[in-house]
Write a protein that holds these residues in place. Structure first.
Motif, PDB file in Angstrom:
ATOM      1  N   PHE A 101     -28.102 -51.762 -21.481  1.00 38.92           N
ATOM      2  CA  PHE A 101     -29.200 -52.609 -21.945  1.00 38.92           C
ATOM      3  C   PHE A 101     -30.528 -51.855 -21.874  1.00 38.92           C
ATOM      4  O   PHE A 101     -31.355 -51.944 -22.792  1.00 38.92           O
ATOM      5  CB  PHE A 101     -29.244 -53.878 -21.093  1.00 38.92           C
ATOM      6  N   LEU A 102     -30.741 -51.089 -20.799  1.00 40.71           N
ATOM      7  CA  LEU A 102     -31.960 -50.285 -20.681  1.00 40.71           C
ATOM      8  C   LEU A 102     -32.029 -49.214 -21.774  1.00 40.71           C
ATOM      9  O   LEU A 102     -33.118 -48.854 -22.227  1.00 40.71           O
ATOM     10  CB  LEU A 102     -32.029 -49.623 -19.302  1.00 40.71           C
ATOM     11  N   ALA A 103     -30.861 -48.728 -22.196  1.00 42.03           N
ATOM     12  CA  ALA A 103     -30.836 -47.741 -23.278  1.00 42.03           C
ATOM     13  C   ALA A 103     -31.350 -48.351 -24.581  1.00 42.03           C
ATOM     14  O   ALA A 103     -32.104 -47.707 -25.335  1.00 42.03           O
ATOM     15  CB  ALA A 103     -29.416 -47.203 -23.464  1.00 42.03           C
ATOM     16  N   PHE A 104     -30.967 -49.607 -24.847  1.00 41.13           N
ATOM     17  CA  PHE A 104     -31.466 -50.286 -26.051  1.00 41.13           C
ATOM     18  C   PHE A 104     -32.975 -50.535 -25.942  1.00 41.13           C
ATOM     19  O   PHE A 104     -33.704 -50.414 -26.932  1.00 41.13           O
ATOM     20  CB  PHE A 104     -30.716 -51.604 -26.260  1.00 41.13           C
ATOM     21  N   ILE A 105     -33.443 -50.885 -24.743  1.00 42.56           N
ATOM     22  CA  ILE A 105     -34.880 -51.055 -24.533  1.00 42.56           C
ATOM     23  C   ILE A 105     -35.614 -49.740 -24.809  1.00 42.56           C
ATOM     24  O   ILE A 105     -36.676 -49.720 -25.436  1.00 42.56           O
ATOM     25  CB  ILE A 105     -35.164 -51.538 -23.087  1.00 42.56           C
ATOM     26  N   TYR A 106     -35.021 -48.636 -24.369  1.00 42.82           N
ATOM     27  CA  TYR A 106     -35.629 -47.321 -24.570  1.00 42.82           C
ATOM     28  C   TYR A 106     -35.750 -46.988 -26.054  1.00 42.82           C
ATOM     29  O   TYR A 106     -36.797 -46.502 -26.516  1.00 42.82           O
ATOM     30  CB  TYR A 106     -34.795 -46.273 -23.847  1.00 42.82           C
TER      31      TYR A 106
ATOM     32  N   VAL B  18     -44.187 -43.917 -24.023  1.00 42.26           N
ATOM     33  CA  VAL B  18     -43.028 -43.124 -24.441  1.00 42.26           C
ATOM     34  C   VAL B  18     -42.658 -42.103 -23.365  1.00 42.26           C
ATOM     35  O   VAL B  18     -41.477 -41.920 -23.030  1.00 42.26           O
ATOM     36  CB  VAL B  18     -43.323 -42.412 -25.785  1.00 42.26           C
ATOM     37  N   SER B  19     -43.659 -41.457 -22.797  1.00 41.85           N
ATOM     38  CA  SER B  19     -43.413 -40.433 -21.777  1.00 41.85           C
ATOM     39  C   SER B  19     -42.834 -41.041 -20.503  1.00 41.85           C
ATOM     40  O   SER B  19     -41.901 -40.480 -19.907  1.00 41.85           O
ATOM     41  CB  SER B  19     -44.726 -39.704 -21.448  1.00 41.85           C
ATOM     42  N   HIS B  20     -43.361 -42.191 -20.093  1.00 37.66           N
ATOM     43  CA  HIS B  20     -42.872 -42.861 -18.888  1.00 37.66           C
ATOM     44  C   HIS B  20     -41.409 -43.265 -19.039  1.00 37.66           C
ATOM     45  O   HIS B  20     -40.582 -43.021 -18.155  1.00 37.66           O
ATOM     46  CB  HIS B  20     -43.741 -44.092 -18.612  1.00 37.66           C
ATOM     47  N   SER B  21     -41.083 -43.873 -20.182  1.00 38.43           N
ATOM     48  CA  SER B  21     -39.693 -44.293 -20.426  1.00 38.43           C
ATOM     49  C   SER B  21     -38.767 -43.093 -20.526  1.00 38.43           C
ATOM     50  O   SER B  21     -37.626 -43.140 -20.040  1.00 38.43           O
ATOM     51  CB  SER B  21     -39.627 -45.131 -21.710  1.00 38.43           C
ATOM     52  N   THR B  22     -39.248 -41.996 -21.136  1.00 33.23           N
ATOM     53  CA  THR B  22     -38.416 -40.801 -21.289  1.00 33.23           C
ATOM     54  C   THR B  22     -38.161 -40.131 -19.944  1.00 33.23           C
ATOM     55  O   THR B  22     -37.078 -39.565 -19.719  1.00 33.23           O
ATOM     56  CB  THR B  22     -39.095 -39.816 -22.255  1.00 33.23           C
ATOM     57  N   ALA B  23     -39.137 -40.183 -19.048  1.00 36.52           N
ATOM     58  CA  ALA B  23     -38.948 -39.601 -17.712  1.00 36.52           C
ATOM     59  C   ALA B  23     -37.954 -40.409 -16.881  1.00 36.52           C
ATOM     60  O   ALA B  23     -37.389 -39.883 -15.913  1.00 36.52           O
ATOM     61  CB  ALA B  23     -40.287 -39.532 -16.986  1.00 36.52           C
ATOM     62  N   LEU B  24     -37.708 -41.648 -17.269  1.00 34.34           N
ATOM     63  CA  LEU B  24     -36.901 -42.546 -16.449  1.00 34.34           C
ATOM     64  C   LEU B  24     -35.525 -42.845 -17.035  1.00 34.34           C
ATOM     65  O   LEU B  24     -34.497 -42.658 -16.371  1.00 34.34           O
ATOM     66  CB  LEU B  24     -37.669 -43.851 -16.252  1.00 34.34           C
ATOM     67  N   VAL B  25     -35.472 -43.288 -18.283  1.00 34.47           N
ATOM     68  CA  VAL B  25     -34.232 -43.860 -18.831  1.00 34.47           C
ATOM     69  C   VAL B  25     -33.131 -42.833 -19.093  1.00 34.47           C
ATOM     70  O   VAL B  25     -31.983 -43.054 -18.680  1.00 34.47           O
ATOM     71  CB  VAL B  25     -34.529 -44.666 -20.109  1.00 34.47           C
TER      72      VAL B  25
ATOM     73  N   LYS C 198     -32.293 -40.072 -17.737  1.00 36.10           N
ATOM     74  CA  LYS C 198     -31.652 -39.648 -16.492  1.00 36.10           C
ATOM     75  C   LYS C 198     -30.817 -40.771 -15.894  1.00 36.10           C
ATOM     76  O   LYS C 198     -29.719 -40.538 -15.369  1.00 36.10           O
ATOM     77  CB  LYS C 198     -32.730 -39.186 -15.500  1.00 36.10           C
ATOM     78  N   CYS C 199     -31.323 -42.006 -15.977  1.00 44.39           N
ATOM     79  CA  CYS C 199     -30.564 -43.155 -15.473  1.00 44.39           C
ATOM     80  C   CYS C 199     -29.260 -43.335 -16.252  1.00 44.39           C
ATOM     81  O   CYS C 199     -28.206 -43.617 -15.669  1.00 44.39           O
ATOM     82  CB  CYS C 199     -31.397 -44.431 -15.577  1.00 44.39           C
ATOM     83  N   ILE C 200     -29.319 -43.169 -17.559  1.00 44.57           N
ATOM     84  CA  ILE C 200     -28.120 -43.292 -18.393  1.00 44.57           C
ATOM     85  C   ILE C 200     -27.102 -42.229 -17.996  1.00 44.57           C
ATOM     86  O   ILE C 200     -25.903 -42.504 -17.862  1.00 44.57           O
ATOM     87  CB  ILE C 200     -28.496 -43.172 -19.884  1.00 44.57           C
ATOM     88  N   HIS C 201     -27.582 -40.998 -17.804  1.00 37.03           N
ATOM     89  CA  HIS C 201     -26.687 -39.917 -17.410  1.00 37.03           C
ATOM     90  C   HIS C 201     -26.056 -40.185 -16.050  1.00 37.03           C
ATOM     91  O   HIS C 201     -24.869 -39.917 -15.827  1.00 37.03           O
ATOM     92  CB  HIS C 201     -27.460 -38.598 -17.386  1.00 37.03           C
TER      93      HIS C 201
END
Length: 317
Positions: free
Chosen positions: A30-35, A71-78, A80-83
Motif C-alpha cells: 500500500f505504501l508503494a502505491f502511495i509512493y 519527492v525526496s523524503h518519500s524516495t529516501a524512505l519507501v 528501502k522499506c519495500i526492499h
C-alpha cells in the motif's frame, strides 16, 4: 574518554517492522502505491509551475521546493522499506543506516521549515499587500530557502555525529521501527546517550514547536488583518488563500507532534501503532500536498487548464 574505552560499533542493524501483525507485507505494498501517487502528483505540479511564467513568484518558489522535498523524503524512505519487508531483507549496514536516517530527517526538517516560510509569505502578502512585492522578491525567497536547507543539514549532521560516538553491546542491534529511525537507534546504545537526548530535545523544539508556534502567531496577525477588511467578499478571498496552507500544517504537524511528544516523555507506545502513525504521517502529506494545491488554488487550476489546452491528450486509436 569513556567513549574511547568502551566504544563498539555494530556491523549493522536489523529492522524489526511490525510485531506479530499478519499480512503486514500488504501494508508496505500500500505504501508503494502511495509512493507512486506522490511521484506523479508532485512531478506534475512541478512541471506546471516550471512552465507557467505567471507562477514564477516567491509563493510558488516555496510550493515548488515543497514538491521537491516531498519527492525526496518519500524516495529516501519507501524504496528501502519495500526492499526490506517485501523481499525480506531487513539487515542494514551501519553506514547505510545512518545515511538513510540523515536524509529522511533532513527532508522532514525542510518540510517543516518550508511551511514556516509559507506562513511568512502569507503574513506579508495579507498584512502588507502594497509592499509585499518589494519585501519578498524571488531572490530573497531563494536565499531564505537556501538558508533553511543549510540549517537542516547542520541540525541533522550534528545528530548523526552524536550517533557515531555511541557504543552498542550487540553486533547487530534490532531497531524497533520500520526504518533506521533516530530515536529507536540511539536508545539502544550501551554508552551514555545523554547528549543524544539533549540533541533530540533541541530537534523537537527547533523543528516542531518553534515552527508551529510561529505559524500560529502569524495566523493571529493574519486574522486580525482580515477582520479589518470591510468587504465580505475580499475578506473571504483573503482567508481562502490561507486554507490550503493551514490544511498542510495540520496534516504534517499533528500526528508527528503527538507521537514524538509521547515518546519524548518516556511513555511506551505499542510498536504497531507507532509504526502505522509515523509511516502515514510521513508519507500521506507528500501525496496530499500537490492534490490540495491543485484542487484548492485557483491560480494553479488556471495554469493547469492552459497547460492542457497547449498539450491536449490525444485519444488512442
Amino acid at each position: 574518554m569513556e567513549w574511547n574505552v568502551t566504544f563498539n560499533r555494530p556491523t549493522g542493524f536489523f529492522i524489526l517492522g511490525f510485531q506479530s501483525l499478519p499480512d503486514s507485507k500488504y501494508y508496505f505494498l500500500f505504501l508503494a502505491f502511495i509512493y507512486v501517487g506522490t511521484l506523479l502528483g508532485n512531478f506534475f505540479l512541478m512541471m506546471v509551475i516550471w512552465q507557467s511564467e505567471a507562477l514564477h513568484t516567491p509563493k510558488y518558489m516555496v510550493v515548488f521546493s515543497l514538491s521537491v522535498v516531498d519527492v525526496s523524503h518519500s524516495t529516501a524512505l519507501v524504496p528501502k522499506c519495500i526492499h526490506q519487508f517485501l523481499f525480506d531483507s531487513r539487515f542494514v549496514t551501519y553506514d547505510l543506516c545512518l545515511t538513510q536516517m540523515f536524509f529522511v530527517h533532513v527532508f522532514y526538517v525542510l518540510e517543516s521549515f518550508l511551511l514556516v516560510i509559507m506562513a511568512f509569505e502569507r503574513l506579508v502578502s495579507i498584512c502588507f499587500p502594497l509592499r509585499s512585492n518589494t519585501i519578498i522578491t524571488n531572490r530573497r525567497m531563494f536565499c531564505i530557502i537556501a538558508f533553511c536547507l543549510a540549517l537542516a543539514f547542520a541540525i541533522m549532521l550534528t545528530l548523526i555525529i552524536l550517533i557515531t560516538h555511541l557504543s552498542f553491546c550487540k553486533p547487530i542491534p534490532t531497531v524497533i521501527s520500520y526504518y533506521c529511525d533516530h530515536g529507536p537507534v540511539f536508545k539502544m546504545a550501551c554508552s551514555d546517550n545523554t547528549p543524544n537526548w539533549k540533541a533530540t530535545t533541541f530537534y523537537m523544539i527547533a523543528v516542531i514547536f518553534v515552527p508551529l508556534a510561529f505559524i500560529l502567531m502569524s495566523y493571529v496577525c493574519i486574522i486580525v488583518a482580515i477582520s479589518r477588511i470591510t468587504s465580505v467578499e475580499s475578506r473571504w478571498k483573503a482567508f481562502k488563500t490561507c486554507t490550503v496552507h493551514l490544511t498542510l500544517v495540520g496534516i504534517l504537524f499533528m500526528p508527528t507532534l503527538v507521537t514524538y511528544t509521547i515518546a519524548w516523555i518516556y511513555i511506551t507506545i505499542d510498536v504497531n501503532t507507532r509504526i502505522l502513525n509515523t509511516s502515514l504521517s510521513a508519507l500521506l502529506p507528500p501525496l496530499l500536498n500537490p492534490i490540495i494545491y491543485t484542487l484548492k488554488t485557483e491560480e494553479v487550476l488556471e495554469q493547469i487548464k492552459r497547460f492542457l489546452r497547449r498539450h491536449p491528450v490525444k485519444p488512442l486509436r
